[in-house]
Design an enzyme around this catalytic site. Structure first.
Site, PDB file in Angstrom:
ATOM      1  N   ASP A 147      42.031  36.519  34.470  1.00 27.90           N
ATOM      2  CA  ASP A 147      40.876  35.638  34.645  1.00 27.90           C
ATOM      3  C   ASP A 147      40.559  34.747  33.430  1.00 27.90           C
ATOM      4  O   ASP A 147      39.401  34.654  33.001  1.00 27.90           O
ATOM      5  CB  ASP A 147      39.640  36.474  34.989  1.00 27.90           C
ATOM      6  CG  ASP A 147      39.790  37.245  36.298  1.00 27.90           C
ATOM      7  OD1 ASP A 147      40.867  37.190  36.900  1.00 27.90           O
ATOM      8  OD2 ASP A 147      38.816  37.916  36.688  1.00 27.90           O
ATOM      9  N   ASP A 154      39.640  35.015  39.571  1.00 29.50           N
ATOM     10  CA  ASP A 154      38.526  35.067  40.507  1.00 29.50           C
ATOM     11  C   ASP A 154      38.605  33.807  41.367  1.00 29.50           C
ATOM     12  O   ASP A 154      38.838  32.706  40.846  1.00 29.50           O
ATOM     13  CB  ASP A 154      37.197  35.095  39.744  1.00 29.50           C
ATOM     14  CG  ASP A 154      36.615  36.489  39.611  1.00 29.50           C
ATOM     15  OD1 ASP A 154      37.340  37.472  39.870  1.00 29.50           O
ATOM     16  OD2 ASP A 154      35.433  36.598  39.239  1.00 29.50           O
ATOM     17  N   HIS A 172      36.334  32.691  44.388  1.00 27.89           N
ATOM     18  CA  HIS A 172      35.231  33.008  45.293  1.00 27.89           C
ATOM     19  C   HIS A 172      34.893  31.839  46.213  1.00 27.89           C
ATOM     20  O   HIS A 172      34.786  30.693  45.770  1.00 27.89           O
ATOM     21  CB  HIS A 172      33.981  33.383  44.492  1.00 27.89           C
ATOM     22  CG  HIS A 172      34.140  34.627  43.676  1.00 27.89           C
ATOM     23  ND1 HIS A 172      34.619  35.812  44.202  1.00 27.89           N
ATOM     24  CD2 HIS A 172      33.865  34.878  42.369  1.00 27.89           C
ATOM     25  CE1 HIS A 172      34.622  36.736  43.250  1.00 27.89           C
ATOM     26  NE2 HIS A 172      34.183  36.188  42.134  1.00 27.89           N
ATOM     27  N   HIS A 193      27.675  39.453  45.761  1.00 31.03           N
ATOM     28  CA  HIS A 193      28.254  39.328  44.419  1.00 31.03           C
ATOM     29  C   HIS A 193      27.550  38.204  43.633  1.00 31.03           C
ATOM     30  O   HIS A 193      27.405  38.287  42.422  1.00 31.03           O
ATOM     31  CB  HIS A 193      29.743  39.046  44.539  1.00 31.03           C
ATOM     32  CG  HIS A 193      30.492  39.041  43.255  1.00 31.03           C
ATOM     33  ND1 HIS A 193      30.524  40.113  42.394  1.00 31.03           N
ATOM     34  CD2 HIS A 193      31.268  38.077  42.678  1.00 31.03           C
ATOM     35  CE1 HIS A 193      31.276  39.822  41.346  1.00 31.03           C
ATOM     36  NE2 HIS A 193      31.732  38.588  41.492  1.00 31.03           N
ATOM     37  N   HIS A 238      30.069  31.717  40.136  1.00 34.15           N
ATOM     38  CA  HIS A 238      31.174  31.452  39.208  1.00 34.15           C
ATOM     39  C   HIS A 238      32.486  31.375  39.975  1.00 34.15           C
ATOM     40  O   HIS A 238      32.631  31.965  41.034  1.00 34.15           O
ATOM     41  CB  HIS A 238      31.261  32.549  38.130  1.00 34.15           C
ATOM     42  CG  HIS A 238      31.501  33.917  38.687  1.00 34.15           C
ATOM     43  ND1 HIS A 238      30.482  34.714  39.160  1.00 34.15           N
ATOM     44  CD2 HIS A 238      32.639  34.619  38.872  1.00 34.15           C
ATOM     45  CE1 HIS A 238      30.985  35.862  39.599  1.00 34.15           C
ATOM     46  NE2 HIS A 238      32.301  35.822  39.442  1.00 34.15           N
ATOM     47  N   LYS A 291      41.726  36.589  43.805  1.00 35.69           N
ATOM     48  CA  LYS A 291      40.963  37.721  44.333  1.00 35.69           C
ATOM     49  C   LYS A 291      39.511  37.335  44.573  1.00 35.69           C
ATOM     50  O   LYS A 291      38.981  36.456  43.911  1.00 35.69           O
ATOM     51  CB  LYS A 291      41.020  38.898  43.349  1.00 35.69           C
ATOM     52  CG  LYS A 291      40.542  38.558  41.935  1.00 35.69           C
ATOM     53  CD  LYS A 291      40.816  39.687  40.952  1.00 35.69           C
ATOM     54  CE  LYS A 291      40.515  39.307  39.518  1.00 35.69           C
ATOM     55  NZ  LYS A 291      39.100  39.140  39.204  1.00 35.69           N
ATOM     56  N   CYS A 332      36.713  42.782  34.323  1.00 36.56           N
ATOM     57  CA  CYS A 332      37.961  42.602  35.066  1.00 36.56           C
ATOM     58  C   CYS A 332      39.193  43.117  34.323  1.00 36.56           C
ATOM     59  O   CYS A 332      40.130  43.599  34.944  1.00 36.56           O
ATOM     60  CB  CYS A 332      38.119  41.146  35.472  1.00 36.56           C
ATOM     61  SG  CYS A 332      36.854  40.651  36.681  1.00 36.56           S
TER      62      CYS A 332
END
Length: 199
Positions: free
Chosen positions: A12, A54, A56, A62, A76, A103, A148
């Site tokens: 990340d 990440d 999203h 979350h 984020h 992810k 993470c």
């Protein structure tokens, strides 16, 4: 260690987790610079280099307008935003990245082992991808040490990989949670080298 058996996992290293991002970690940009230098100098020691991200879209609870920074967080790494892109200082490292494991599109996801990448017409997870390359040992670096990076390293050990966290190439969100993460990692048999940036 044989290069045929060792991989590097970069966790990340994204704009939103570096200074100026929506969920900035102090030292994130420095980590990106250090990772580029490490990969430049050591990429030939690894059989494979993977990165996680990440990614999203609608991760439900979350995201929060009043985050607790434990289970809920500011928005984020939303798909399609600059914050989800890898930090420019890590660009040199990414010249050697073989695959990116994204992810958390529709849920929270801390570990890179929750992500997947496309290979031809199939999606493959990080554990299977590493095993297909004969990897037995994993070095983990990136952001954040206490979230993470911690989750990815714990899952790597759980999957049976001999795991080392290169702490000089990580930065933590907070001293207390970073110290707790290092204790948990050591207890799980994960090797730790160096100190997190800013520690």
């Amino acid at each position: 260690m044989s290069p045929a058996r060792r991989a590097l996992v970069l966790v990340d290293v994204q704009n939103d987790f570096c200074e100026g991002g929506s969920l900035a970690v102090a030292g994130g940009a420095e980590v990106a610079h250090r990772i580029s230098a490490h990969v430049r100098d050591h990429h030939d020691e690894y059989a494979a280099v993977a990165a996680t991200a990440d990614w999203h879209e609608d991760p439900g609870a979350h995201f929060s307008d009043s985050p607790d920074y434990v289970d809920t967080w500011p928005v984020h790494c939303r798909v399609g935003t600059d914050g989800a892109l890898f930090h420019p200082a890590a660009e040199e490292a990414f010249e050697h990245v073989d695959a990116v494991f994204r992810k958390g599109r529709h849920s929270a996801a801390y570990s890179g082992f929750e992500g997947s990448t496309a290979e031809g017409d199939r999606r493959v997870g990080l554990a299977d991808w590493l095993r297909e390359r004969g990897v037995e040992e994993v070095d983990v670096a990136g952001i954040a040490t206490d979230h993470c990076v911690r989750a990815t390293a714990l899952d790597a050990a759980h999957e049976g990989f001999a795991t080392t966290v290169l702490l000089d190439l990580t930065a933590g969100v907070a001293p207390q949670t970073t110290a707790a993460a290092l204790e948990e990692l050591a207890g799980a048999g994960v090797a730790l080298t160096g100190q997190p940036v800013g520690a």
